[in-house]
Design an enzyme around this catalytic site. Structure first.
Site, short mmCIF file in Angstrom:
data_model
loop_
_atom_site.label_atom_id
_atom_site.label_comp_id
_atom_site.label_asym_id
_atom_site.label_seq_id
_atom_site.Cartn_x
_atom_site.Cartn_y
_atom_site.Cartn_z
N TYR A 187 0.85 -1.20 0.00
CA TYR A 187 0.00 0.00 0.00
C TYR A 187 0.88 1.24 0.00
O TYR A 187 1.80 1.35 0.82
CB TYR A 187 -0.89 0.01 1.25
CG TYR A 187 -1.76 1.24 1.36
CD1 TYR A 187 -2.84 1.42 0.49
CD2 TYR A 187 -1.50 2.23 2.30
CE1 TYR A 187 -3.63 2.55 0.57
CE2 TYR A 187 -2.30 3.37 2.38
CZ TYR A 187 -3.36 3.52 1.52
OH TYR A 187 -4.15 4.64 1.58
N ASP A 286 9.28 3.76 0.45
CA ASP A 286 8.16 4.45 1.09
C ASP A 286 8.35 4.26 2.59
O ASP A 286 8.09 3.19 3.14
CB ASP A 286 6.84 3.81 0.60
CG ASP A 286 5.62 4.39 1.30
OD1 ASP A 286 5.79 5.05 2.34
OD2 ASP A 286 4.50 4.15 0.82
N LYS A 313 3.16 11.34 7.67
CA LYS A 313 2.76 10.98 9.04
C LYS A 313 3.53 11.75 10.11
O LYS A 313 3.23 12.89 10.36
CB LYS A 313 2.91 9.47 9.24
CG LYS A 313 2.18 8.66 8.15
CD LYS A 313 1.11 7.79 8.68
CE LYS A 313 0.57 6.88 7.60
NZ LYS A 313 -0.80 6.57 7.71
C1 LIG Z 1 3.03 3.05 3.51
C2 LIG Z 1 2.09 4.16 3.21
N1 LIG Z 1 2.29 4.90 2.10
C3 LIG Z 1 1.48 5.90 1.78
C4 LIG Z 1 0.42 6.23 2.59
C5 LIG Z 1 -0.49 7.37 2.21
O1 LIG Z 1 -0.33 8.43 3.08
P1 LIG Z 1 -1.54 9.47 3.26
O2 LIG Z 1 -2.63 8.74 3.98
O3 LIG Z 1 -0.94 10.59 4.07
O4 LIG Z 1 -1.93 9.89 1.90
C6 LIG Z 1 0.17 5.50 3.75
C7 LIG Z 1 -0.97 5.82 4.62
O5 LIG Z 1 -1.33 5.13 5.54
C8 LIG Z 1 1.02 4.42 4.06
O6 LIG Z 1 0.80 3.65 5.13
#
Ligand SMILES: Cc1ncc(COP(=O)(O)O)c(C=O)c1O
Length: 489
Positions: A187, A286, A313
């Protein structure tokens, strides 16, 4: 002879009828036991949340499902939290909860941390966003770059989704190739190019097939995304050897969180680095969630240097944020004025409040603070595993430091397909555990994830374990009927 035959048939028929009856009775009893557990948990939840229910009914008139994030909705209706302080949340009915969700890992200092509130409030009185150059963004960028050697330059966004989107675009632009390889079950936010195999391909043998799960995402996306199984260097090598000329890079969460907090196999991330170098493509981390695991992110803990990194985050101190950065030759593409410069806009990118709060949060998060919450997380994970052992439940807690996740199997898990399979055939167990923990004053994610914040200490870990023990005991009759494979007895 005919009579004897008739008699035998009659006896056989009667026996089948009796057995069927008994079986039906047994089945009925089992269904009743399942219904009792469900009913008990839902009734307790409803009884303590009349205010949330009323707000939900009103909210559904304006927001589909009464919510604005798919992840924060759960049945029968979500709890309305109205205040947070440190490790605690309070709902609109006056119930208090230990918060192990921390807005999906983003509030590493818990709620309303005084120094963050003070700095953000001070900035609030002087202006939130000027639509101009501003100093707070420079200060936060400097701090992050000093902590993460692989990030030589960065840009801010308003969310993690935007950060991974821009990082992937930058990689495509830099290499002149279209395809990004992502993990099956990984994700990375909600933009179109990562809405591919967000849940792992359960049917795949070796090489999962890329597929779009969300209606509305165009098929064209599949021309620019390929998928590979996590923790499997051989499969990645095969994929790259065949397609590397069209591949810009590999995007990966060093420890996939939504996929199940599966730690990478010992040499896996280093192996990916070597493959990326061998095939001349970019490695994109990521670290939106995993950045909390060490002051230089999980890349520092694992000793692997990606070409680019996405953050979000915790770096916003509780406000909306994202960032992407990496090698300066890649980031130089965003240098305005040059021919072919990449554009990157966003009305609230680098806004004063987020940057000021983020700076205050990051300054209070040194390696010692991180080590402390990592130890608390490991203690929680070990405590959960001990509970499973004591209660004879075939499940396990996996994770790394301050991020822990329950998996409904005791078998070793390597790929995200393994983790997804563990969640099959367990009925509503996750949902019921989540609600029952709420009933017992512990707020976790509804997929069984716990994360630790700095205001926590051993007392909060003990309280979480006590609540979990009670919840698991309450759920054992449910497991016995719905997922007997989970019980060792
Ligand atoms: C690993 C990862 N990448 C990207 C995102 C997306 O971030 P955002 O919710 O700030 O768009 C999340 C969100 O939980 C995530 O866990």
């Amino acid at each position: 002879m005919r009579e004897t035959k008739f008699c035998l048939l009659a006896v056989a028929g009667y026996t089948i009828a009796v057995v069927n009856g008994l079986w039906a009775d047994g089945k009925m009893e089992a269904m009743n036991r399942v219904a009792d557990v469900e009913h008990g948990i839902f009734t307790n939840y409803r009884e303590r949340s009349a205010g949330s229910r009323a707000r939900h009914v009103e909210a559904r008139r304006y927001l589909p499902g009464g919510e604005t994030r798919s992840s924060t909705w759960y049945a029968p209706y979500p709890t309305y939290m109205v205040a947070g302080e440190g490790a605690w949340l309070e709902d609109c009915d006056g119930n208090r909860y230990l918060d192990f969700l921390n807005n999906y890992t983003s509030l590493i200092h818990g709620h309303a941390q005084p120094a963050i509130v003070e700095d953000a409030a001070d900035q609030l009185t002087r202006g939130t966003a000027f639509g101009s150059a501003s100093e707070p963004q420079v200060a936060l960028a400097k701090l992050l770059i000093e902590r993460v050697p692989s990030i030589e330059m960065l840009r801010f966004t308003n969310s993690g989704s935007e950060a991974t989107m821009m990082m992937m675009r930058a990689a495509r632009a830099f290499t002149g190739r279209d395809i990004i390889v992502k993990m099956d079950g990984g994700y990375h936010g909600s933009h179109d190019f990562v809405e591919v195999n967000v849940s792992a391909d359960l049917a795949a043998s070796d090489q999962p097939a890329a597929r779009i799960e969300e209606r509305g995402v165009p098929d064209a996306v599949l021309n620019a995304v390929m998928v590979a199984p996590f923790n499997d260097l051989k499969a990645m090598e095969l994929l790259l050897s065949e397609h590397h000329r069209r591949i810009a890079g590999i995007i990966i969460e060093p420890m996939p969180n939504a996929g199940g907090m599966l730690p990478p196999a010992p040499a896996y991330l280093r192996g990916l680095r070597e493959l990326a170098d061998r095939f001349g493509l970019l490695l994109l981390f990521d670290e939106i969630v995993t950045f909390r695991l060490s002051s230089g992110g999980m890349q520092a803990a694992e000793g692997v240097t990606p070409d680019m990194t996405a953050l979000a985050k915790i770096i916003g101190g509780g406000f909306p944020v994202g960032a992407f950065g990496g090698r300066s030759d890649i980031m130089a593409q965003f240098e305005p004025g040059g021919s072919g410069a990449l554009s990157h806009s966003g009305t609230f990118n680098g806004n004063n409040i987020t940057m000021t709060a983020g700076l205050a949060a990051m300054k209070r998060l040194d390696q010692a603070a991180i080590d402390r919450i990592n130890r608390l997380g490991e203690r929680l994970g070990a405590g959960i595993n001990a509970l499973f052992e004591t209660l004879g439940i075939r499940a396990q807690c996996l994770g790394y430091g301050s991020l822990q996740q329950i998996q409904w199997t005791d078998a070793p898990l390597a790929t995200l397909k393994d983790a997804a399979s563990a969640g099959q055939g367990i009925g509503k167990l996750r949902e019921l555990l989540h609600l029952e923990l709420l009933n017992r004053g512990v707020y976790t994610s509804n997929r069984g994830m716990y994360c630790i914040s700095t205001p926590m200490s051993g007392a909060e870990i003990n309280a979480a374990l006590e609540a979990l023990e009670g919840a698991l005991r309450a759920l054992k009759p449910y497991m016995r009927e719905v997922a007997p494979r989970l019980l060792a007895e």
